[in-house]
Design a protein around this motif. Structure first.
Motif, PDB file in Angstrom:
ATOM      1  N   VAL A  13       4.875  -1.223  -0.910  1.00 12.54           N
ATOM      2  CA  VAL A  13       5.323  -2.456  -1.549  1.00 12.54           C
ATOM      3  C   VAL A  13       4.101  -3.245  -1.999  1.00 12.54           C
ATOM      4  N   VAL A  14       4.006  -3.495  -3.294  1.00 13.74           N
ATOM      5  CA  VAL A  14       2.904  -4.270  -3.864  1.00 13.74           C
ATOM      6  C   VAL A  14       3.506  -5.393  -4.695  1.00 13.74           C
ATOM      7  N   TRP A  15       3.344  -6.621  -4.230  1.00 12.06           N
ATOM      8  CA  TRP A  15       3.779  -7.797  -4.966  1.00 12.06           C
ATOM      9  C   TRP A  15       2.560  -8.667  -5.214  1.00 12.06           C
ATOM     10  N   ASP A  16       2.332  -9.040  -6.469  1.00 12.58           N
ATOM     11  CA  ASP A  16       1.152  -9.841  -6.806  1.00 12.58           C
ATOM     12  C   ASP A  16       1.387 -11.337  -6.652  1.00 12.58           C
ATOM     13  N   ARG A  17       2.638 -11.767  -6.780  1.00 12.01           N
ATOM     14  CA  ARG A  17       2.925 -13.199  -6.747  1.00 12.01           C
ATOM     15  C   ARG A  17       4.195 -13.453  -5.924  1.00 12.01           C
ATOM     16  N   GLY A  72      -9.348 -14.231   8.376  1.00  7.72           N
ATOM     17  CA  GLY A  72      -9.962 -15.553   8.389  1.00  7.72           C
ATOM     18  C   GLY A  72     -10.298 -16.012   6.994  1.00  7.72           C
ATOM     19  N   GLY A  73     -10.789 -17.245   6.890  1.00  6.61           N
ATOM     20  CA  GLY A  73     -11.190 -17.798   5.610  1.00  6.61           C
ATOM     21  C   GLY A  73     -10.103 -18.640   4.973  1.00  6.61           C
ATOM     22  N   LEU A  74     -10.337 -19.040   3.735  1.00  2.00           N
ATOM     23  CA  LEU A  74      -9.449 -19.938   3.023  1.00  2.00           C
ATOM     24  C   LEU A  74      -8.019 -19.383   2.967  1.00  2.00           C
ATOM     25  N   GLY A  75      -7.069 -20.175   3.433  1.00  2.00           N
ATOM     26  CA  GLY A  75      -5.670 -19.773   3.406  1.00  2.00           C
ATOM     27  C   GLY A  75      -5.224 -18.936   4.587  1.00  2.00           C
ATOM     28  N   ALA A  76      -6.145 -18.606   5.496  1.00  2.00           N
ATOM     29  CA  ALA A  76      -5.803 -17.714   6.610  1.00  2.00           C
ATOM     30  C   ALA A  76      -4.731 -18.294   7.520  1.00  2.00           C
ATOM     31  N   SER A  77      -4.674 -19.625   7.640  1.00  4.81           N
ATOM     32  CA  SER A  77      -3.653 -20.246   8.494  1.00  4.81           C
ATOM     33  C   SER A  77      -2.247 -19.817   8.091  1.00  4.81           C
ATOM     34  N   VAL A 143       1.217  -9.140  -1.563  1.00  8.12           N
ATOM     35  CA  VAL A 143       1.642  -8.243  -0.485  1.00  8.12           C
ATOM     36  C   VAL A 143       1.228  -6.835  -0.867  1.00  8.12           C
ATOM     37  N   ASP A 144       0.640  -6.123   0.077  1.00  9.81           N
ATOM     38  CA  ASP A 144       0.231  -4.740  -0.162  1.00  9.81           C
ATOM     39  C   ASP A 144       0.384  -3.993   1.153  1.00  9.81           C
ATOM     40  N   ALA A 145       1.498  -3.270   1.297  1.00  9.69           N
ATOM     41  CA  ALA A 145       1.791  -2.652   2.591  1.00  9.69           C
ATOM     42  C   ALA A 145       2.749  -1.479   2.419  1.00  9.69           C
ATOM     43  N   ARG A 146       2.636  -0.530   3.315  1.00 15.90           N
ATOM     44  CA  ARG A 146       3.600   0.572   3.395  1.00 15.90           C
ATOM     45  C   ARG A 146       4.640   0.172   4.435  1.00 15.90           C
ATOM     46  N   LEU A 147       5.870  -0.046   3.965  1.00 15.30           N
ATOM     47  CA  LEU A 147       6.903  -0.649   4.804  1.00 15.30           C
ATOM     48  C   LEU A 147       8.145   0.222   4.892  1.00 15.30           C
ATOM     49  N   HIS A 148       8.811   0.150   6.026  1.00 14.82           N
ATOM     50  CA  HIS A 148      10.117   0.772   6.143  1.00 14.82           C
ATOM     51  C   HIS A 148      11.092   0.019   5.242  1.00 14.82           C
ATOM     52  N   ASP A 149      11.804   0.770   4.418  1.00 15.82           N
ATOM     53  CA  ASP A 149      12.554   0.199   3.305  1.00 15.82           C
ATOM     54  C   ASP A 149      14.055   0.379   3.532  1.00 15.82           C
ATOM     55  N   ILE A 150      14.766  -0.725   3.783  1.00 13.88           N
ATOM     56  CA  ILE A 150      16.219  -0.637   3.973  1.00 13.88           C
ATOM     57  C   ILE A 150      16.960  -1.238   2.773  1.00 13.88           C
ATOM     58  N   PRO A 201      -0.723  -9.876   9.970  1.00 15.04           N
ATOM     59  CA  PRO A 201      -1.130 -10.826   8.924  1.00 15.04           C
ATOM     60  C   PRO A 201      -1.963 -10.219   7.814  1.00 15.04           C
ATOM     61  N   ASP A 202      -2.651  -9.101   8.066  1.00 13.45           N
ATOM     62  CA  ASP A 202      -3.541  -8.547   7.050  1.00 13.45           C
ATOM     63  C   ASP A 202      -2.810  -7.750   5.971  1.00 13.45           C
ATOM     64  N   LEU A 203      -1.481  -7.733   6.015  1.00 12.94           N
ATOM     65  CA  LEU A 203      -0.697  -7.035   4.999  1.00 12.94           C
ATOM     66  C   LEU A 203      -0.383  -7.924   3.800  1.00 12.94           C
ATOM     67  N   ALA A 204      -0.686  -9.212   3.928  1.00 14.90           N
ATOM     68  CA  ALA A 204      -0.603 -10.142   2.803  1.00 14.90           C
ATOM     69  C   ALA A 204      -2.012 -10.653   2.510  1.00 14.90           C
ATOM     70  N   HIS A 205      -2.231 -11.193   1.315  1.00 15.13           N
ATOM     71  CA  HIS A 205      -3.596 -11.579   0.947  1.00 15.13           C
ATOM     72  C   HIS A 205      -3.594 -12.711  -0.076  1.00 15.13           C
TER      73      HIS A 205
END
Length: 238
Positions: A13-17, A72-77, A143-150, A201-205
């Motif tokens: 799953v790759v979503w840019d926005r 970490g870094g900008l937006g990490a919260s 979002v950039d992740a390999r996810l179980h897809d239902i 958390p590292d599956l979104a950016h």
């Protein structure tokens, strides 16, 4: 429901926005924002706790995130907080509240419908008076992740998409986590788009703040959304 996770396809799953909407009452966490190297956090937390015993109320339980999955870094919260501030008093579709999940929608309208539904449940439970009741902020991220897809025609997993009962979806998520899943992508049961529930958390950016929003409660449901900067008002249509 008997869960056979081997029957669930895994898709990239790759979503840019993608869009997440959160309450504006939650401020950024300085540690996650200002210190870009997560490997430095344990020592900094230990030192700070000696003079600031309330630090953990802000940071939450960082041990719930494996060290190698922290960001970490900008937006990490925006990416870390859902995993460090968990509670069994706040279960969700894919968690009983002991472990965090980062929920993100594929588009703005879907995010609005999801948050309006859940916020309406809170407002109803606390018997709040009608009015413009709360401020929210739109977050845009990738979002950039390999996810179980239902998504699609997988009728065996319809119970995991029950609009109100999360028993089966929580059991499914627990089984997937036990098998080292990265998370789940699924059709929203509130809006027309899709959602993801990320287990790390590292599956979104690159999260950035978008619009500030106000939600209007009519005593029964969230019926209006106002964009704070322009004053534009949108009706939430079921």
């Amino acid at each position: 429901m008997v869960i056979n996770t081997a029957d669930i396809p895994v898709n990239h799953v790759v979503w840019d926005r993608a869009v997440r909407i959160i309450r504006s009452v939650f401020p950024p966490i300085d540690l996650f924002e200002d210190i870009a190297e997560p490997e430095d956090w344990p020592l900094l937390i230990s030192a700070e706790q000696k003079t600031n015993p309330r630090l953990m109320e802000t940071i939450g339980n960082i041990d719930l995130i494996p060290a190698e999955r922290r960001v970490g870094g900008l937006g990490a919260s925006y990416l870390m907080a859902p995993f460090t501030h968990t509670s069994v008093d706040r279960p969700s579709r894919f968690s009983d509240g002991r472990l965090g999940v980062l929920y993100i929608a594929s588009d703005f309208e879907t995010a609005v419908h999801e948050t309006a539904h859940h916020y309406a449940g809170f407002m109803s439970a606390t018997n709040e008076a009608p009015g413009w009741v709360s401020q929210f902020r739109e977050l845009l991220m990738g979002v950039d992740a390999r996810l179980h897809d239902i998504r699609g025609d997988i009728s065996d997993f319809d119970a995991a998409l029950d609009p109100n009962d999360y028993t089966n979806s929580q059991n499914l998520a627990a089984a997937l986590r036990a098998g080292d899943s990265e998370g789940i992508t699924y059709p929203s049961v509130r809006g027309a788009g899709d959602c993801v529930g990320l287990f790390y958390p590292d599956l979104a950016h690159h999260p950035v703040q978008g619009r500030h929003l106000a939600y209007h409660w009519d005593g029964t449901r969230v019926d209006l959304i106002r964009e704070s900067a322009t004053g534009s008002v949108f009706r939430v249509v079921d």
